[in-house]
Structures are given as structure tokens and as C-alpha cells.
Design a protein around this motif. Structure first.
Motif, PDB file in Angstrom:
ATOM      1  N   ASP A   1      47.300 -30.069  40.012  1.00 25.58           N
ATOM      2  CA  ASP A   1      45.847 -29.988  39.808  1.00 25.58           C
ATOM      3  C   ASP A   1      45.456 -29.551  38.402  1.00 25.58           C
ATOM      4  O   ASP A   1      44.396 -28.952  38.199  1.00 25.58           O
ATOM      5  CB  ASP A   1      45.208 -29.029  40.843  1.00 25.58           C
ATOM      6  CG  ASP A   1      45.385 -29.531  42.268  1.00 25.58           C
ATOM      7  OD1 ASP A   1      45.311 -30.759  42.474  1.00 25.58           O
ATOM      8  OD2 ASP A   1      45.604 -28.703  43.160  1.00 25.58           O
ATOM      9  N   THR A   2      46.324 -29.821  37.428  1.00 24.65           N
ATOM     10  CA  THR A   2      45.982 -29.573  36.022  1.00 24.65           C
ATOM     11  C   THR A   2      46.206 -30.870  35.246  1.00 24.65           C
ATOM     12  O   THR A   2      46.927 -31.761  35.694  1.00 24.65           O
ATOM     13  CB  THR A   2      46.842 -28.463  35.403  1.00 24.65           C
ATOM     14  OG1 THR A   2      48.205 -28.912  35.319  1.00 24.65           O
ATOM     15  CG2 THR A   2      46.772 -27.188  36.227  1.00 24.65           C
ATOM     16  N   ASP A   3      45.566 -30.953  34.082  1.00 22.91           N
ATOM     17  CA  ASP A   3      45.784 -32.108  33.219  1.00 22.91           C
ATOM     18  C   ASP A   3      47.104 -31.925  32.479  1.00 22.91           C
ATOM     19  O   ASP A   3      47.262 -30.968  31.706  1.00 22.91           O
ATOM     20  CB  ASP A   3      44.636 -32.246  32.205  1.00 22.91           C
ATOM     21  CG  ASP A   3      43.326 -32.625  32.875  1.00 22.91           C
ATOM     22  OD1 ASP A   3      43.374 -33.291  33.919  1.00 22.91           O
ATOM     23  OD2 ASP A   3      42.256 -32.234  32.355  1.00 22.91           O
TER      24      ASP A   3
ATOM     25  N   ASP B   1      63.402 -23.307  45.486  1.00 25.31           N
ATOM     26  CA  ASP B   1      62.527 -22.359  44.799  1.00 25.31           C
ATOM     27  C   ASP B   1      61.857 -22.940  43.565  1.00 25.31           C
ATOM     28  O   ASP B   1      60.810 -22.455  43.154  1.00 25.31           O
ATOM     29  CB  ASP B   1      63.329 -21.107  44.403  1.00 25.31           C
ATOM     30  CG  ASP B   1      63.893 -20.399  45.624  1.00 25.31           C
ATOM     31  OD1 ASP B   1      63.093 -19.859  46.408  1.00 25.31           O
ATOM     32  OD2 ASP B   1      65.116 -20.410  45.800  1.00 25.31           O
ATOM     33  N   ALA B   2      62.456 -23.950  42.958  1.00 24.65           N
ATOM     34  CA  ALA B   2      61.888 -24.507  41.728  1.00 24.65           C
ATOM     35  C   ALA B   2      61.516 -25.977  41.869  1.00 24.65           C
ATOM     36  O   ALA B   2      61.275 -26.648  40.869  1.00 24.65           O
ATOM     37  CB  ALA B   2      62.882 -24.333  40.579  1.00 24.65           C
ATOM     38  N   ASP B   3      61.452 -26.494  43.104  1.00 19.57           N
ATOM     39  CA  ASP B   3      61.052 -27.882  43.300  1.00 19.57           C
ATOM     40  C   ASP B   3      59.608 -28.084  42.858  1.00 19.57           C
ATOM     41  O   ASP B   3      58.770 -27.174  42.974  1.00 19.57           O
ATOM     42  CB  ASP B   3      61.196 -28.283  44.767  1.00 19.57           C
ATOM     43  CG  ASP B   3      62.649 -28.343  45.211  1.00 19.57           C
ATOM     44  OD1 ASP B   3      63.535 -28.265  44.342  1.00 19.57           O
ATOM     45  OD2 ASP B   3      62.891 -28.467  46.429  1.00 19.57           O
ATOM     46  N   LEU B   4      59.315 -29.274  42.357  1.00 15.82           N
ATOM     47  CA  LEU B   4      57.985 -29.549  41.816  1.00 15.82           C
ATOM     48  C   LEU B   4      57.421 -30.830  42.419  1.00 15.82           C
ATOM     49  O   LEU B   4      58.105 -31.859  42.442  1.00 15.82           O
ATOM     50  CB  LEU B   4      58.044 -29.710  40.291  1.00 15.82           C
ATOM     51  CG  LEU B   4      58.380 -28.479  39.458  1.00 15.82           C
ATOM     52  CD1 LEU B   4      58.575 -28.877  37.997  1.00 15.82           C
ATOM     53  CD2 LEU B   4      57.281 -27.425  39.577  1.00 15.82           C
ATOM     54  N   ASP B   5      56.165 -30.774  42.885  1.00 14.25           N
ATOM     55  CA  ASP B   5      55.469 -31.999  43.242  1.00 14.25           C
ATOM     56  C   ASP B   5      55.189 -32.774  41.958  1.00 14.25           C
ATOM     57  O   ASP B   5      54.928 -32.193  40.903  1.00 14.25           O
ATOM     58  CB  ASP B   5      54.154 -31.683  43.941  1.00 14.25           C
ATOM     59  CG  ASP B   5      54.357 -31.056  45.314  1.00 14.25           C
ATOM     60  OD1 ASP B   5      55.425 -31.303  45.918  1.00 14.25           O
ATOM     61  OD2 ASP B   5      53.470 -30.321  45.773  1.00 14.25           O
TER      62      ASP B   5
END
Length: 408
Positions: free
Chosen positions: A227-229, A194-198
Motif C-alpha cells: 500500500d505504498t508507492d 518471517d520475511a516473506d513479502l507480498d
């Protein structure tokens, strides 16, 4: 002429059959080696049954959990330096004792205090490895732990430990020099999937052993791939070692790091300092620690999001995220042996690094005590307690753990 052609054809057929037989024999030999590598590996199991209770002076209910974590793994044998590992992890609530909240997984949100052990089943590790006398390289899901877990760790205290989808390499060109690099594409956090992050993270670490200690330099360049800085870049150096003064062992550590946190609209800079000194006398270790997670003018606190955070700044986990005022942790630890097990007692005094205009300076105190005992090679039993007393912010909290681990 006809007889000559027949002889040539016979010789060609014989040669072709010979190549086929040799190839078949070589293929069979390789197939046998591959099968042997697959079947001559080692299976392991680790079962951790733990009770945890949380009593906090807040508006939610006190929490309690009895959970069983099962870790099953198989590591193949070696084939020309190559091997593979598969490890599966599962956590279940036992006897219906699940009165707690896990926010990221949506379990009882806002009802109880948090105990970060959701029910889950997932691939914990799954990688291919190449290893020789100098190089160890892995690709796939794996545990990565560096520098005593202060910046990169596996959070093994929680039932769902942290792993990384990564390509990593460790090179030891000499017995004293170690070079490590990893590129991470996903952070597999402690809340199941649920909280995994690319991610697009780079871990760079080099250490050199001397006669008086180990010198380490590192760069941890973190970026969430959303897709954010964004970016969290940390550069640091540490030196840690021990020496003898008669029958007394002297231990010491000094570490300094700088950090830049960037987003599309903000940029913050903060620094990190860690000083430790202690002695081992008649089997008792006494250690004084001074750790500063600095602040950028009270607006940002030095961050270590991939650390095994439970290991640092008090077991009650009050400072999993560094306050914007920063954190100064002054601690005193005693450790020793009794009744065949090991005991630890630590007292923390927490202060703000930069209270700025917030009026927040006193961040509280905490007492931690534990006792761990092994029974043979396969069994461990332990109990642990943390009591946090609030300062200018937060609330008082008491946490208790008791667990039994079986591994074979």
C-alpha cells in the motif's frame, strides 16, 4: 398401440442404461488414469548437514552453527500433460550448536554475527504444471531462477531457499528461442515466513542461441505490495558464449542493464555492467571479471534484491545490499580438478563506483577458496573459506563452511 409404447419404453430404458454404462466406464477409466498419475510419481529427499563459523572484528560475538536441512518432495506422474509437485523443507539446529543471530526471525538479535539459517518448517514448493513439447506452465509456489541467478534466483546456498508464489510460463517455439514470463504475488525469502513479502512482480526474459553464444534480453519489474508507492524496474541485455582456439576454450560474457527505483518521495537511476573473459587450458579455467553495480551520484546503488547474492561479490556476503556509492568488483578466478573433486579460488578487489563526498572509495578485498567432491550419485562433501579485508568501511571477516549432502 400399447405394444408399440412398451417397445419404445424398453428401447429408451436400454439406451439410458447403455449411456450410464458407457459413462460409468469412461468415468472409471478417467478415475483409473488419475489414480495412476497420482501413484506413479517420484519421491525425492535431500539432506544437507552444514557447519558454518563467522569471525568478524565487530562488537558482537563470533558465530557458529551446525544445521540440518531436510527437503522432501513428491512429483506426480503425467496426465494429459498435467502434473503436480509438493515439497516440504525443514531446518533444525543439531547438537545445540546454534550460537548465531537471525535478525528477521528474532533469534538472538544483536548477540552474535549473522548466519542466515533459521529453524523453520514450511512448504517449499507446491504447484500444478502443464507441459507439452513447446509450453511449460506452472501455478503455485515454485523455484524460479533466471540469467545465472544474477537478478532472480533461488538462493539455494542458504538452508531455506527462496521460492515464489507465482504463475509462470516458458515457451520454446524453436530449439534456439526461449521465452519466459512470471507474475509473482509473494516472495518467500530465506528467513522462513518471517520475511516473506507480498508482491506484484513481473519477470520477462527472452533468449536466443547462436553459434557463438546466447543473446538474452530481460525486464524485471518489481513492486512490494504494501500500500505504498514503490517500484524497482530493471531492463537489460547480455551475450555469453564460448569458442575454440586450437586446444584452448575461450569464454566470454558482456551484460548491460539500467534500473529505476521509485518511491513516493524519491526516484533514482543506476546502471549495471558485467564483463568476463577467460580460457580453459588443460582442464584449468582462468577467468577475469569486471562487474559494476552503478551509483546515482553516491545516493543509491544498483540493486538485485531477488538474486542468489551469495554467488556474487564474495562469499563473505559483505555486499548483499549494494552501497549507495555503488560497487566495482574486479575478480580473478581459477578452477580445476584434483583428487576426484573440484576446486575454486577467487580473488576480489572492491571499489566504489561513485564516492561522491563520502570519502569512501576502497571497499576492501576478499579471497575465496573451495573444494567439492561427489561420492557416487548420492553423496557430496565440501569445504569453503572466505577471508574479507576491510577498506574505508566495514570490518575484517573470516567465514568457514563444511558440509555433507545426501540426496536420493
Amino acid at each position: 398401440m400399447k405394444n408399440l409404447n412398451l417397445n419404445l419404453q424398453k428401447n429408451a430404458i436400454s439406451a439410458a442404461l447403455g449411456l450410464v454404462l458407457v459413462g460409468s466406464s469412461s468415468f472409471a477409466a478417467h478415475a483409473d488414469s488419475f489414480a495412476e498419475a497420482l501413484t506413479s510419481g517420484k519421491a525425492n529427499a535431500n539432506l544437507n548437514l552444514r557447519y558454518e563459523s563467522v569471525d568478524q572484528d565487530n562488537d558482537v560475538k563470533d558465530a557458529s552453527a551446525l544445521t540440518l536441512r531436510t527437503l522432501l518432495s513428491y512429483t506426480t506422474g503425467d496426465l494429459n500433460g498435467f502434473s503436480a509437485k509438493v515439497e516440504v523443507e525443514d531446518t533444525r539446529i543439531v547438537l545445540g550448536q546454534g550460537d548465531y543471530t537471525v535478525g528477521p526471525s528474532g533469534y538472538n538479535p544483536g548477540v552474535y554475527s549473522v548466519i542466515a539459517d533459521p529453524e523453520h518448517t514450511e512448504l517449499d514448493q507446491g504447484y500444478i504444471q502443464y507441459k507439452n513439447d513447446t509450453v511449460t506452465a506452472k501455478i503455485g509456489r515454485q523455484v524460479i531462477a533466471l540469467d545465472g541467478h544474477r537478478f532472480v534466483g533461488h538462493v539455494g546456498w542458504r538452508q531455506d531457499r527462496q521460492t515464489f508464489d507465482a504463475a509462470s510460463v516458458k515457451v520454446t517455439p524453436s530449439k534456439d528461442l526461449t521465452l519466459q514470463y512470471a507474475y509473482v504475488t509473494q516472495r518467500n525469502r530465506i528467513f522462513g515466513e518471517d520475511a516473506d513479502l507480498d508482491a506484484k512482480d513481473h519477470f520477462i526474459n527472452a533468449s536466443y542461441k547462436t553459434s557463438v553464444g546466447t543473446l538474452t534480453g530481460y525486464s524485471y519489474l518489481l513492486e512490494v505490495d504494501n500500500d505504498t508507492d514503490n517500484g524497482l524496474d530493471t531492463y537489460g541485455v547480455s551475450f555469453a558464449g564460448a569458442t575454440k582456439a586450437g586446444d584452448t576454450k575461450i569464454i566470454y560474457r558482456a551484460e548491460y542493464a539500467t534500473q529505476t527505483s521509485e518511491s513516493a518521495t524519491t526516484e533514482y537511476d543506476a546502471s549495471y555492467l558485467n564483463l568476463e573473459a577467460g580460457a580453459v587450458i588443460s582442464g584449468i579455467t582462468a577467468k577475469l571479471g569486471y562487474e559494476v553495480l552503478g551509483s546515482d551520484d553516491g545516493a543509491y546503488g544498483f540493486s538485485t534484491p531477488l538474486a542468489t547474492l551469495h554467488k556474487f561479490n564474495g562469499w563473505s556476503d559483505q555486499f548483499l545490499a549494494t552501497p549507495t556509492q555503488g560497487l566495482v568488483d574486479t575478480s580473478f578466478t581459477l578452477k580445476g580438478k584434483a583428487f576426484g573433486g573440484g576446486w575454486t579460488a577467487t580473488y576480489h578487489v572492491f571499489d566504489a563506483d561513485d564516492s561522491a563526498d563520502s570519502g569512501i572509495d576502497d571497499l576492501g578485498t576478499e579471497l575465496n577458496v573451495s573444494y567439492v567432491k561427489n561420492f557416487g550419485k548420492h553423496y557430496t562433501a565440501a569445504i569453503k573459506y572466505a577471508a574479507y579485508s576491510a577498506g574505508d568501511t566495514k570490518v575484517d571477516a573470516d567465514k568457514l563452511w563444511a558440509w555433507v549432502t545426501v540426496k536420493f
